[in-house]
Write a protein that holds these residues in place. Structure first.
Motif, mmCIF file in Angstrom:
data_model
loop_
_atom_site.group_PDB
_atom_site.id
_atom_site.type_symbol
_atom_site.label_atom_id
_atom_site.label_comp_id
_atom_site.label_asym_id
_atom_site.label_seq_id
_atom_site.Cartn_x
_atom_site.Cartn_y
_atom_site.Cartn_z
ATOM 1 N N TYR A 302 8.645 -3.160 -2.065
ATOM 2 C CA TYR A 302 8.626 -4.509 -1.494
ATOM 3 C C TYR A 302 8.054 -5.481 -2.512
ATOM 4 O O TYR A 302 7.408 -5.079 -3.493
ATOM 5 C CB TYR A 302 7.789 -4.548 -0.209
ATOM 6 C CG TYR A 302 6.312 -4.291 -0.441
ATOM 7 C CD1 TYR A 302 5.406 -5.333 -0.512
ATOM 8 C CD2 TYR A 302 5.824 -2.988 -0.591
ATOM 9 C CE1 TYR A 302 4.053 -5.098 -0.744
ATOM 10 C CE2 TYR A 302 4.487 -2.744 -0.808
ATOM 11 C CZ TYR A 302 3.598 -3.802 -0.885
ATOM 12 O OH TYR A 302 2.265 -3.564 -1.121
ATOM 13 N N LYS A 309 7.945 -10.222 4.844
ATOM 14 C CA LYS A 309 9.347 -9.895 5.074
ATOM 15 C C LYS A 309 9.630 -8.399 4.940
ATOM 16 O O LYS A 309 10.748 -7.951 5.178
ATOM 17 C CB LYS A 309 10.237 -10.652 4.088
ATOM 18 C CG LYS A 309 10.124 -12.175 4.172
ATOM 19 C CD LYS A 309 11.002 -12.834 3.124
ATOM 20 C CE LYS A 309 10.879 -14.350 3.168
ATOM 21 N NZ LYS A 309 11.710 -15.005 2.124
ATOM 22 N N ALA A 310 8.618 -7.622 4.521
ATOM 23 C CA ALA A 310 8.828 -6.208 4.204
ATOM 24 C C ALA A 310 8.603 -5.317 5.421
ATOM 25 O O ALA A 310 7.891 -5.677 6.364
ATOM 26 C CB ALA A 310 7.898 -5.782 3.066
ATOM 27 N N ASP A 311 9.181 -4.134 5.363
ATOM 28 C CA ASP A 311 8.937 -3.096 6.358
ATOM 29 C C ASP A 311 7.512 -2.585 6.145
ATOM 30 O O ASP A 311 7.134 -2.196 5.033
ATOM 31 C CB ASP A 311 9.944 -1.960 6.155
ATOM 32 C CG ASP A 311 9.820 -0.868 7.209
ATOM 33 O OD1 ASP A 311 8.759 -0.765 7.848
ATOM 34 O OD2 ASP A 311 10.789 -0.103 7.373
ATOM 35 N N ILE A 312 6.706 -2.575 7.195
ATOM 36 C CA ILE A 312 5.288 -2.203 7.035
ATOM 37 C C ILE A 312 5.119 -0.767 6.554
ATOM 38 O O ILE A 312 4.076 -0.417 5.990
ATOM 39 C CB ILE A 312 4.501 -2.409 8.345
ATOM 40 C CG1 ILE A 312 5.091 -1.568 9.477
ATOM 41 C CG2 ILE A 312 4.472 -3.884 8.733
ATOM 42 C CD1 ILE A 312 4.254 -1.598 10.734
ATOM 43 N N SER A 313 6.113 0.086 6.745
ATOM 44 C CA SER A 313 6.000 1.467 6.271
ATOM 45 C C SER A 313 5.926 1.537 4.753
ATOM 46 O O SER A 313 5.435 2.526 4.187
ATOM 47 C CB SER A 313 7.186 2.303 6.773
ATOM 48 O OG SER A 313 8.408 1.826 6.230
#
Length: 608
Positions: A302, A309-313
């Motif tokens: 990310y 805007k990123a996937d938290i994973s």
């Protein structure tokens, strides 16, 4: 009708009276009457003096008591209250320390940004003209801006974090009705290049991932609040500021990461992931002499400048936070354990018929291959599961289990990266009583660890047998490159003898020269390596059908081992997706760059 003469005379007589007499009559009307024959009624002069004196004494006593109360009883409290009104506690804003790589490339920095508001009621030009001037700067449509200006007279947000270079263009326009409020924001010039290592800072200026989180204390400058005098209207009086205020050190947090290697590792990883439509992948490069990580790249990743805007994973670095079964890349470590315990020698041979019975289970080689009579090096070359089971069967399970614990299985690897999880190993009782457990562990399945821990273990083969601490933080360095602070790390632990470690590395060299790791060969250099293609364990037990993790671990140069490179690709697609075809080419590209950057000379034996 005529008036009588008598009345006329009477009126005339009143008119001729002297004005003086008339005045005397009036004065007599208001004069009080006195009885000059009685005694005076006024108070005695002494009594009056006593009353006045008494009043003055009482007032003086009251004033004295009030002064005593103000000066003595309430004095300290009033003094503190006055001081609080005249002084102000001020803790100046001090930027967070920069993060730089080993070559001083800036990875994270605080920079001024601006929140921009428009107040159309204060414009000195038409809304249309202002919109035309601002639209290209704030990257908005002219008509959209004009409509906003027409519909609202004040407080229109144009930008929440405008960089200083863009804000300067607005300042240069010298327009009325624009408000620019300065603040500081964390900026990552390399964008997503080292996001898995550096992490990011949230709106409250608190680290949430990477070293921004784990090294918060080193990144936050310690600045004490000071008390400054202020004038009656509240303005600060700089003349009363303490010496050296405000003061900000020039220290930076330096990492061991080399951005050049990181970029090359990421490019090589992405190429293979795209080719095999893989789920994710990682590359780790470690200097085994001290545990410093020169690169740690993982995909997907990310951009920390746009973390919202990123996937938290993705905020969790899976090379330290996720477990996997290493498969055949663990086999060299098992060979080292067996050599160290004297149950095998480097020249021993074993018969590999392609299968072996262990209790009620039948273990086979990949693709049901059989290799006949093979030595230890050939067991690694062909990645023979049968040969590895026979080697470990020479060890007592309790002794083998103790060695696995000595390597660190069942524990979390010590590192300065956050969110590290502990590796998993079956219970000692189960491991000793069930023969299948040592057998599957011999070829790298039935237990799990993190990719970083596997690199740490192979580092013990590359540095003469010592288990070092993998780390990314070098320390705090000033602008003159003088080191001011270096973290204290655990002392290296001797696991294998230097003779055993070198024997295993030379056996691993045959994997690259003649075995499954040929795709990692580099002309002129002796490379040791081991491929791995492991089944992927399911969270519900057993293995996921068709899912595998391909990997390659390399050590170079063989004649003086120092660097460990791990390439890992999770769930590549295709019939030809193996450690030797997917991961080994990644490691080769990375090692070629490492040779150039570290200026490693060609191997002596090959040059002769």
């Amino acid at each position: 009708m005529q008036k009588s003469p008598s009345r006329r005379r009477s009126r005339k007589s009143r008119k001729v009276e002297s004005p003086k007499r008339e005045g005397q009559k009036k004065r007599r009307r208001f004069l009080p009457s006195f009885n000059f024959n009685s005694q005076p009624q006024t108070p005695n002069i002494k009594t009056r003096l006593l009353i006045v004196w008494g009043v003055l004494v009482a007032a003086g006593l009251g004033l004295g008591m009030n002064l005593y109360n103000l000066q003595i009883v309430q004095g300290p409290k009033l003094k503190e209250k006055a001081r609080n009104q005249q002084m102000v506690n001020l803790r100046p804003f001090v930027p967070r320390r920069q993060i730089i790589d080993r070559n001083r490339t800036v990875l994270a920095i605080d920079r001024p940004v601006y929140t921009v508001y428009a107040h159309p009621k204060l414009f000195n030009k038409s809304n249309q003209e202002i919109a035309k001037l601002l639209a290209p700067i704030v990257d908005k449509d002219v008509t959209e801006l004009k409509n906003k200006f027409d519909n609202k007279k004040s407080g229109i947000l144009l930008a929440s974090a405008m960089p200083e270079e863009i804000a300067n263009r607005i300042f240069a326009l010298r327009l009325n009705g624009l408000e620019l409020i300065q603040k500081y924001s964390r900026f990552y010039p390399q964008q997503d290049l080292v996001a898995e290592v550096v992490g990011y800072v949230n709106l409250d200026r608190r680290g949430q991932a990477g070293v921004e989180y784990s090294q918060e204390k080193l990144l936050e400058r310690s600045v004490q609040a000071v008390r400054l005098s202020r004038t009656g209207n509240g303005s600060l009086m700089p003349d009363y500021a303490p010496d050296g205020f405000p003061y900000s050190d020039d220290l930076q947090l330096q990492l061991t990461i080399d951005s050049r290697l990181q970029r090359i590792a990421r490019a090589a990883l992405k190429q293979q992931m795209d080719k095999y439509s893989a789920k994710r992948g990682a590359v780790i490069i470690m200097d085994a002499w001290d545990g410093s990580l020169l690169a740690l790249a993982s995909l997907p990743t990310y951009n920390p400048n746009e973390y919202s805007k990123a996937d938290i994973s993705l905020f969790k670095n899976w090379t330290v936070a996720d477990l996997y079964e290493p498969g055949s890349t663990f086999k060299p470590l098992n060979v080292a354990i067996a050599l160290e315990n004297g149950v095998i020698t480097a020249n021993d041979t074993f018969n590999d018929p392609g299968y072996i019975q262990v209790g009620d289970r039948t273990i086979k080689n990949a693709e049901n291959k059989s290799y006949g009579r093979i030595n230890i090096a050939q067991i690694l070359q062909h990645s023979s599961n049968i040969g590895m089971v026979q080697i470990i069967q020479r060890l007592q399970p309790s002794i083998y289990y103790g060695w696995l614990e000595k390597l660190g299985l069942g524990q979390a690897v010590s590192t300065d990266l956050p969110f590290v999880v502990a590796s998993q190993l079956k219970s000692q009782e189960k491991f000793i009583t069930l023969p299948i457990e040592p057998a599957t562990t011999s070829f790298g399945q039935g237990f799990s660890l993190t990719p970083l821990q596997l690199v740490q273990m192979h580092g013990a083969l590359a540095n003469g047998g010592k288990l070092v601490t993998p780390h990314v933080v070098k320390g705090l360095v000033d602008s003159k490159n003088q080191m001011h602070y270096t973290p204290t790390r655990p002392a290296p632990r001797q696991i294998f003898s230097s003779i055993t470690a070198q024997q295993v590395v030379e056996m691993m060299e045959t994997v690259v020269a003649d075995g499954s790791g040929k795709a990692s060969q580099i002309p002129g250099y002796r490379i040791a390596g081991k491929t791995g293609t492991a089944q992927k364990a399911s969270s519900s037990g057993g293995y996921i059908s068709g899912a595998r993790i391909t990997s390659f671990v390399g050590i170079l140069p063989v004649e003086a081992p120092r660097y460990v490179v791990l390439a890992l690709v999770d769930e590549p697609k295709g019939a030809n997706a193996y450690g030797g075809t997917v991961a080994a080419p990644i490691a080769k590209a990375v090692m070629e760059a490492l040779i150039t950057i570290e200026q490693l000379p060609p191997s002596q034996a090959i040059r002769q």
